[in-house]
Design a protein around this motif. Structure first.
Motif, PDB file in Angstrom:
ATOM      1  N   GLY A 255       0.823  -1.220   0.000  1.00 41.88           N
ATOM      2  CA  GLY A 255       0.000   0.000   0.000  1.00 41.88           C
ATOM      3  C   GLY A 255       0.849   1.258   0.000  1.00 41.88           C
ATOM      4  N   TYR A 256       1.880   1.275   0.839  1.00 39.58           N
ATOM      5  CA  TYR A 256       2.780   2.431   0.854  1.00 39.58           C
ATOM      6  C   TYR A 256       3.524   2.568  -0.477  1.00 39.58           C
ATOM      7  CZ  TYR A 256       2.240   4.031   5.639  1.00 39.58           C
ATOM      8  OH  TYR A 256       1.742   4.578   6.792  1.00 39.58           O
ATOM      9  N   ASP A 257       3.908   1.446  -1.068  1.00 42.38           N
ATOM     10  CA  ASP A 257       4.608   1.505  -2.356  1.00 42.38           C
ATOM     11  C   ASP A 257       3.713   2.065  -3.460  1.00 42.38           C
ATOM     12  OD1 ASP A 257       6.876   0.477  -1.190  1.00 42.38           O
ATOM     13  OD2 ASP A 257       6.702  -1.507  -2.098  1.00 42.38           O
ATOM     14  N   LEU A 258       2.409   1.869  -3.344  1.00 36.31           N
ATOM     15  CA  LEU A 258       1.478   2.338  -4.370  1.00 36.31           C
ATOM     16  C   LEU A 258       0.979   3.763  -4.126  1.00 36.31           C
ATOM     17  CD1 LEU A 258      -0.705  -0.880  -4.869  1.00 36.31           C
ATOM     18  CD2 LEU A 258       1.285  -0.136  -6.189  1.00 36.31           C
ATOM     19  N   MET A 259       1.156   4.255  -2.894  1.00 36.73           N
ATOM     20  CA  MET A 259       0.680   5.603  -2.565  1.00 36.73           C
ATOM     21  C   MET A 259       1.312   6.647  -3.474  1.00 36.73           C
ATOM     22  SD  MET A 259       0.207   5.889   1.585  1.00 36.73           S
ATOM     23  CE  MET A 259       1.081   7.398   1.705  1.00 36.73           C
ATOM     24  N   GLY A 260       0.466   7.525  -3.993  1.00 41.73           N
ATOM     25  CA  GLY A 260       0.951   8.635  -4.796  1.00 41.73           C
ATOM     26  C   GLY A 260       1.295   8.278  -6.230  1.00 41.73           C
ATOM     27  N   LYS A 261       1.063   7.035  -6.622  1.00 34.80           N
ATOM     28  CA  LYS A 261       1.390   6.603  -7.980  1.00 34.80           C
ATOM     29  C   LYS A 261       0.189   6.819  -8.895  1.00 34.80           C
ATOM     30  CE  LYS A 261       5.403   4.392  -7.025  1.00 34.80           C
ATOM     31  NZ  LYS A 261       6.002   5.176  -5.989  1.00 34.80           N
ATOM     32  N   SER A 262       0.476   7.049 -10.155  1.00 33.27           N
ATOM     33  CA  SER A 262      -0.588   7.165 -11.155  1.00 33.27           C
ATOM     34  C   SER A 262      -1.116   5.773 -11.483  1.00 33.27           C
ATOM     35  CB  SER A 262      -0.047   7.817 -12.427  1.00 33.27           C
ATOM     36  OG  SER A 262       0.849   6.934 -13.083  1.00 33.27           O
ATOM     37  N   ALA A 263      -2.255   5.718 -12.161  1.00 27.37           N
ATOM     38  CA  ALA A 263      -2.829   4.433 -12.562  1.00 27.37           C
ATOM     39  C   ALA A 263      -1.840   3.648 -13.423  1.00 27.37           C
ATOM     40  CB  ALA A 263      -4.139   4.647 -13.314  1.00 27.37           C
ATOM     41  N   GLU A 264      -1.139   4.341 -14.306  1.00 26.58           N
ATOM     42  CA  GLU A 264      -0.177   3.666 -15.180  1.00 26.58           C
ATOM     43  C   GLU A 264       1.010   3.121 -14.381  1.00 26.58           C
ATOM     44  OE1 GLU A 264       1.544   2.112 -18.672  1.00 26.58           O
ATOM     45  OE2 GLU A 264      -0.493   2.636 -18.107  1.00 26.58           O
ATOM     46  N   GLU A 265       1.500   3.891 -13.416  1.00 21.84           N
ATOM     47  CA  GLU A 265       2.603   3.419 -12.573  1.00 21.84           C
ATOM     48  C   GLU A 265       2.176   2.196 -11.751  1.00 21.84           C
ATOM     49  OE1 GLU A 265       5.176   7.387 -11.468  1.00 21.84           O
ATOM     50  OE2 GLU A 265       3.138   7.247 -10.669  1.00 21.84           O
ATOM     51  N   ILE A 266       0.945   2.224 -11.239  1.00 16.21           N
ATOM     52  CA  ILE A 266       0.424   1.087 -10.474  1.00 16.21           C
ATOM     53  C   ILE A 266       0.293  -0.133 -11.374  1.00 16.21           C
ATOM     54  CG2 ILE A 266      -1.612   0.206  -9.249  1.00 16.21           C
ATOM     55  CD1 ILE A 266      -1.939   3.076  -8.111  1.00 16.21           C
ATOM     56  N   ARG A 267      -0.206   0.069 -12.587  1.00 10.29           N
ATOM     57  CA  ARG A 267      -0.341  -1.036 -13.537  1.00 10.29           C
ATOM     58  C   ARG A 267       1.009  -1.700 -13.771  1.00 10.29           C
ATOM     59  NH1 ARG A 267       0.805  -2.486 -18.315  1.00 10.29           N
ATOM     60  NH2 ARG A 267       1.694  -0.529 -18.989  1.00 10.29           N
ATOM     61  N   ILE A 268       2.046  -0.893 -13.942  1.00  9.40           N
ATOM     62  CA  ILE A 268       3.392  -1.426 -14.190  1.00  9.40           C
ATOM     63  C   ILE A 268       3.924  -2.140 -12.942  1.00  9.40           C
ATOM     64  CG2 ILE A 268       5.791  -0.763 -14.638  1.00  9.40           C
ATOM     65  CD1 ILE A 268       4.585   1.475 -16.490  1.00  9.40           C
ATOM     66  N   LEU A 269       3.772  -1.513 -11.759  1.00 10.75           N
ATOM     67  CA  LEU A 269       4.257  -2.125 -10.519  1.00 10.75           C
ATOM     68  C   LEU A 269       3.579  -3.464 -10.237  1.00 10.75           C
ATOM     69  CD1 LEU A 269       4.495   0.934  -8.109  1.00 10.75           C
ATOM     70  CD2 LEU A 269       6.378  -0.442  -8.964  1.00 10.75           C
ATOM     71  N   LEU A 270       2.286  -3.547 -10.536  1.00  8.91           N
ATOM     72  CA  LEU A 270       1.536  -4.768 -10.265  1.00  8.91           C
ATOM     73  C   LEU A 270       1.563  -5.755 -11.434  1.00  8.91           C
ATOM     74  CD1 LEU A 270      -1.584  -3.329  -8.391  1.00  8.91           C
ATOM     75  CD2 LEU A 270       0.533  -4.265  -7.427  1.00  8.91           C
TER      76      LEU A 270
END
Length: 176
Positions: free
Chosen positions: A138-153
């Motif tokens: 959750g902390y790693d995803l905080m403040g990320k854009s939808a595209e950044e989250i898509r890439i991280l996940l």
């Protein structure tokens, strides 16, 4: 007397065949999967009038590199339980998780290892480990854009139709 105290050793077998032992009942008490396996073994012992000794729990969904971390977590938790994490969350994982072992335990893992720990904690039903790993994600995803989250996940890219529907149903996902 609890079922866990009658079994002397619990041996966990990873999906790739490696064995890890837990000896103290407090080391196994965090996992409901282990508790159920021990209870089943205890029932078998009683029915067959056998004395307690050890039980082997096969974990078909947990590889040995991750099971090693899970065992490390369980052994430490038996000595120093993870303190409750208060809400609201705040700005950083390191500020929220104040116990050095748990903070270093998670921070020392790669993102892939953390995701595998989430799966292992969920499979083995270890709420404290599941909460800790999900908090880190959750902390790693905080403040990320939808595209950044898509890439991280490691999520697949949306088709134009799926993206249009997502923008309509969840516009907040696409706010910068």
């Amino acid at each position: 007397m609890s079922h866990l105290t009658r079994i002397l050793t619990v041996t966990l077998e990873s999906c790739d065949g490696n064995l890890f032992s837990l000896i103290h009942p407090h080391e196994t008490s965090q996992s409901k999967l282990i508790q159920h396996a021990v209870e089943d073994e205890h029932d078998d012992l009683d029915q067959n009038h056998l004395s307690p000794g050890s039980v082997v729990v096969s974990l078909v969904k947990v590889p040995s590199n991750i099971l090693e971390y899970v065992v490390m977590f369980l052994k430490h938790y038996a000595r120093e339980p993870l303190l409750p994490i208060e809400s609201p969350l705040g700005n950083s994982f390191d500020a929220k998780v104040t116990q050095n072992f748990y903070r270093n335990f998670i921070n020392g893992k790669t993102r892939d290892e953390i995701f595998q720990l989430v799966h292992a904690a969920n499979y083995m039903d270890i709420p404290s480990l599941l909460n800790l790993t999900c908090l880190k994600i959750g902390y790693d995803l905080m403040g990320k854009s939808a595209e950044e989250i898509r890439i991280l996940l490691k999520l697949p890219k949306l088709s134009p139709q799926e993206e249009a529907k997502a923008r309509e149903e969840h516009p907040w996902l696409f706010e910068e």
